[in-house]
Design a protein around this motif. Structure first.
Motif, PDB file in Angstrom:
ATOM      1  N   VAL A 113     -15.484 -16.375  -4.219  1.00  0.00           N
ATOM      2  CA  VAL A 113     -14.132 -15.979  -3.791  1.00  0.00           C
ATOM      3  C   VAL A 113     -14.156 -14.714  -2.939  1.00  0.00           C
ATOM      4  CG1 VAL A 113     -13.020 -17.081  -5.759  1.00  0.00           C
ATOM      5  CG2 VAL A 113     -13.722 -14.673  -5.927  1.00  0.00           C
ATOM      6  N   ASP A 114     -15.351 -14.154  -2.724  1.00  0.00           N
ATOM      7  CA  ASP A 114     -15.542 -12.972  -1.880  1.00  0.00           C
ATOM      8  C   ASP A 114     -17.043 -12.809  -1.670  1.00  0.00           C
ATOM      9  OD1 ASP A 114     -16.663 -11.652  -4.195  1.00  0.00           O
ATOM     10  OD2 ASP A 114     -14.633 -11.161  -4.837  1.00  0.00           O
ATOM     11  N   ASP A 115     -17.437 -11.763  -0.922  1.00  0.00           N
ATOM     12  CA  ASP A 115     -18.870 -11.491  -0.743  1.00  0.00           C
ATOM     13  C   ASP A 115     -19.215 -10.082  -1.233  1.00  0.00           C
ATOM     14  OD1 ASP A 115     -17.603 -10.065   1.265  1.00  0.00           O
ATOM     15  OD2 ASP A 115     -18.989 -10.668   2.854  1.00  0.00           O
ATOM     16  N   VAL A 116     -18.472  -9.604  -2.226  1.00  0.00           N
ATOM     17  CA  VAL A 116     -18.694  -8.259  -2.759  1.00  0.00           C
ATOM     18  C   VAL A 116     -20.075  -8.164  -3.416  1.00  0.00           C
ATOM     19  CG1 VAL A 116     -17.604  -8.778  -4.987  1.00  0.00           C
ATOM     20  CG2 VAL A 116     -17.655  -6.419  -4.155  1.00  0.00           C
ATOM     21  N   SER A 117     -20.739  -7.018  -3.214  1.00  0.00           N
ATOM     22  CA  SER A 117     -22.051  -6.811  -3.831  1.00  0.00           C
ATOM     23  C   SER A 117     -21.993  -5.823  -4.987  1.00  0.00           C
ATOM     24  CB  SER A 117     -23.060  -6.313  -2.787  1.00  0.00           C
ATOM     25  OG  SER A 117     -22.644  -5.063  -2.235  1.00  0.00           O
ATOM     26  N   GLY A 118     -20.972  -4.963  -4.993  1.00  0.00           N
ATOM     27  CA  GLY A 118     -20.850  -3.968  -6.042  1.00  0.00           C
ATOM     28  C   GLY A 118     -19.451  -3.390  -6.090  1.00  0.00           C
ATOM     29  N   VAL A 119     -19.242  -2.520  -7.050  1.00  0.00           N
ATOM     30  CA  VAL A 119     -17.942  -1.876  -7.251  1.00  0.00           C
ATOM     31  C   VAL A 119     -18.199  -0.389  -7.502  1.00  0.00           C
ATOM     32  CG1 VAL A 119     -15.853  -1.779  -8.677  1.00  0.00           C
ATOM     33  CG2 VAL A 119     -16.947  -3.977  -8.213  1.00  0.00           C
ATOM     34  N   PRO A 166      -5.825 -20.118  -1.968  1.00  0.00           N
ATOM     35  CA  PRO A 166      -6.552 -21.210  -1.320  1.00  0.00           C
ATOM     36  C   PRO A 166      -6.473 -21.096   0.204  1.00  0.00           C
ATOM     37  CG  PRO A 166      -5.183 -22.035  -3.109  1.00  0.00           C
ATOM     38  CD  PRO A 166      -4.799 -20.605  -2.911  1.00  0.00           C
ATOM     39  N   GLU A 167      -7.622 -20.978   0.835  1.00  0.00           N
ATOM     40  CA  GLU A 167      -7.726 -20.884   2.301  1.00  0.00           C
ATOM     41  C   GLU A 167      -7.051 -19.636   2.863  1.00  0.00           C
ATOM     42  OE1 GLU A 167      -6.748 -24.523   4.329  1.00  0.00           O
ATOM     43  OE2 GLU A 167      -7.533 -25.757   2.696  1.00  0.00           O
ATOM     44  N   VAL A 168      -6.804 -18.635   2.038  1.00  0.00           N
ATOM     45  CA  VAL A 168      -6.229 -17.361   2.512  1.00  0.00           C
ATOM     46  C   VAL A 168      -7.360 -16.329   2.498  1.00  0.00           C
ATOM     47  CG1 VAL A 168      -4.457 -15.593   2.205  1.00  0.00           C
ATOM     48  CG2 VAL A 168      -3.984 -17.967   1.563  1.00  0.00           C
ATOM     49  N   GLY A 202       0.267 -15.036   3.132  1.00  0.00           N
ATOM     50  CA  GLY A 202      -0.056 -16.204   2.317  1.00  0.00           C
ATOM     51  C   GLY A 202      -0.646 -15.863   0.956  1.00  0.00           C
ATOM     52  N   PHE A 203      -0.612 -14.580   0.582  1.00  0.00           N
ATOM     53  CA  PHE A 203      -1.229 -14.139  -0.668  1.00  0.00           C
ATOM     54  C   PHE A 203      -0.584 -14.841  -1.860  1.00  0.00           C
ATOM     55  CE2 PHE A 203      -1.944 -11.336  -4.282  1.00  0.00           C
ATOM     56  CZ  PHE A 203      -3.281 -10.983  -4.131  1.00  0.00           C
ATOM     57  N   ASP A 204      -1.426 -15.353  -2.756  1.00  0.00           N
ATOM     58  CA  ASP A 204      -0.978 -16.114  -3.925  1.00  0.00           C
ATOM     59  C   ASP A 204      -1.409 -15.359  -5.189  1.00  0.00           C
ATOM     60  OD1 ASP A 204      -0.739 -17.867  -6.079  1.00  0.00           O
ATOM     61  OD2 ASP A 204      -1.343 -19.628  -4.928  1.00  0.00           O
ATOM     62  N   GLY A 212     -19.685  -3.226  -0.007  1.00  0.00           N
ATOM     63  CA  GLY A 212     -20.338  -4.279   0.750  1.00  0.00           C
ATOM     64  C   GLY A 212     -19.536  -5.559   0.889  1.00  0.00           C
ATOM     65  N   GLU A 213     -18.222  -5.446   0.819  1.00  0.00           N
ATOM     66  CA  GLU A 213     -17.372  -6.642   0.890  1.00  0.00           C
ATOM     67  C   GLU A 213     -16.732  -6.747   2.273  1.00  0.00           C
ATOM     68  OE1 GLU A 213     -14.181  -8.702  -2.056  1.00  0.00           O
ATOM     69  OE2 GLU A 213     -13.694  -6.654  -1.478  1.00  0.00           O
ATOM     70  N   SER A 214     -16.836  -7.916   2.896  1.00  0.00           N
ATOM     71  CA  SER A 214     -16.231  -8.111   4.216  1.00  0.00           C
ATOM     72  C   SER A 214     -15.009  -9.037   4.171  1.00  0.00           C
ATOM     73  CB  SER A 214     -17.252  -8.681   5.205  1.00  0.00           C
ATOM     74  OG  SER A 214     -17.611 -10.018   4.839  1.00  0.00           O
ATOM     75  N   TYR A 215     -14.824  -9.752   3.049  1.00  0.00           N
ATOM     76  CA  TYR A 215     -13.655 -10.635   2.918  1.00  0.00           C
ATOM     77  C   TYR A 215     -13.437 -10.956   1.444  1.00  0.00           C
ATOM     78  CZ  TYR A 215     -16.587 -14.602   1.705  1.00  0.00           C
ATOM     79  OH  TYR A 215     -17.461 -15.421   1.054  1.00  0.00           O
ATOM     80  N   TYR A 216     -12.232 -11.408   1.123  1.00  0.00           N
ATOM     81  CA  TYR A 216     -11.973 -12.047  -0.167  1.00  0.00           C
ATOM     82  C   TYR A 216     -10.865 -13.068   0.031  1.00  0.00           C
ATOM     83  CZ  TYR A 216      -7.575  -9.507  -1.164  1.00  0.00           C
ATOM     84  OH  TYR A 216      -6.286  -9.022  -1.134  1.00  0.00           O
ATOM     85  N   PHE A 217     -10.743 -13.979  -0.922  1.00  0.00           N
ATOM     86  CA  PHE A 217      -9.697 -14.987  -0.849  1.00  0.00           C
ATOM     87  C   PHE A 217      -8.507 -14.547  -1.694  1.00  0.00           C
ATOM     88  CE2 PHE A 217     -13.187 -17.635   0.662  1.00  0.00           C
ATOM     89  CZ  PHE A 217     -12.557 -18.346   1.678  1.00  0.00           C
ATOM     90  N   GLY A 218      -7.334 -14.462  -1.043  1.00  0.00           N
ATOM     91  CA  GLY A 218      -6.096 -14.105  -1.730  1.00  0.00           C
ATOM     92  C   GLY A 218      -5.298 -15.326  -2.133  1.00  0.00           C
TER      93      GLY A 218
END
Length: 273
Positions: free
Chosen positions: A259-265, A218-220, A19-21, A210-216
């Motif tokens: 759109v994600d829970d990232v804390s750093g890069v 809407p609702e993906v 479903g990646f957009d 520190g990222e466990s998810y991101y949105f690819g």
């Protein structure tokens, strides 16, 4: 059983990406505030500065640069296209390869206007921002192909995709941790792409901390391996790379836009011995 579990995890990850957009992903991550070229603490200018510095160091050179898991983005090769005569883009998803082809063939209707990115990198290079049209033409000239890739296969690209000696440099941004179900699979993917690199060649790696998810889209909602700096270093070492440099960026609160829970890069420069 562990191998079977990893295989199931990889298959589940592939299913998440159906479903990646690309257009939504670009809007989430590559527009202000995350791509604010007037702010020194914005995430995109930080990434571009890391890549510019690495690509202008004399030890990163050669004929062929391969971008591993390009996604629908081009920023990661805007500096490298001035150093390497050939640039190969790759992605697992056909929708992302289509997005890249639209820009390459100058068809219009792209998910993002890359002009501000081109202008910013021109400024990093000491050129006038109006030179962006020359840089765009140069990039279109050196991109030789846009190919399918699967970093979970021992041979991620088709056998005849690269010269037998391998690529001179690999760049990969936010790919491996976001397509791997666990740390072991992330480490294995690093080993797989290492086979594409010539001895003495470099890996430039950008990824999430520190990222466990991101949105690819809407609702993906796509799961990610949450990494810390120590795990990145250990995985590189286990996969046969020598770490040259590790840099870390911490997201300001207003860059955490839901759109994600990232804390750093992290940014890594490493070498295949």
């Amino acid at each position: 059983m562990e191998t079977k579990g990893s295989e199931n995890g990889v298959a589940a990850m592939a299913a998440c990406y159906q479903g990646f957009d690309p257009a939504a992903y670009l809007q989430y991550n590559y527009t202000p505030p995350r791509a604010d070229f007037e702010r020194k603490d914005s995430i995109v200018p930080w990434k571009l500065a890391c890549l510019h510095r690495a690509f202008t160091e004399d030890d990163v050179s050669g004929e062929l640069l391969v971008d591993i898991g390009s996604g629908p983005t081009l920023y990661q090769v805007l500096s490298g296209c001035e150093v390497f005569n050939k640039v190969l883009l790759t992605d697992f998803l056909e929708v992302n390869r289509q997005e890249l082809r639209r820009w390459l063939q100058d068809e219009g209707d792209c998910g993002l206007d890359w002009t501000p990115y081109l202008q910013h990198v021109c400024k990093l290079e000491g050129r006038r921002p109006s030179a962006w049209t020359e840089k765009a033409a140069k990039l279109r000239q050196v991109i030789t192909d846009i190919l399918p890739i699967d970093v979970h296969r021992p041979q991620p690209l088709a056998p005849d995709a690269l010269p037998s000696v391998g690529a001179d440099c690999l760049v990969s941004c936010f790919c491996l941790e976001s397509v791997s179900p666990d740390l072991a699979t992330f480490t294995k993917a690093l080993s797989h792409i290492r086979k594409l690199l010539r001895p003495g060649g470099h890996l430039l790696l950008i990824g999430a901390l520190g990222e466990s998810y991101y949105f690819g889209g809407p609702e993906v909602k796509i799961p990610v391996v949450p990494l810390n700096e120590a795990q990145v270093c250990a995985s590189l070492n286990e996969s046969g790379y020598t770490l040259i440099r590790l840099e870390v960026y911490t997201l300001p609160q207003d860059m955490r836009v839901g759109v994600d829970d990232v804390s750093g890069v992290f940014f890594v420069k490493a070498r295949k011995e």
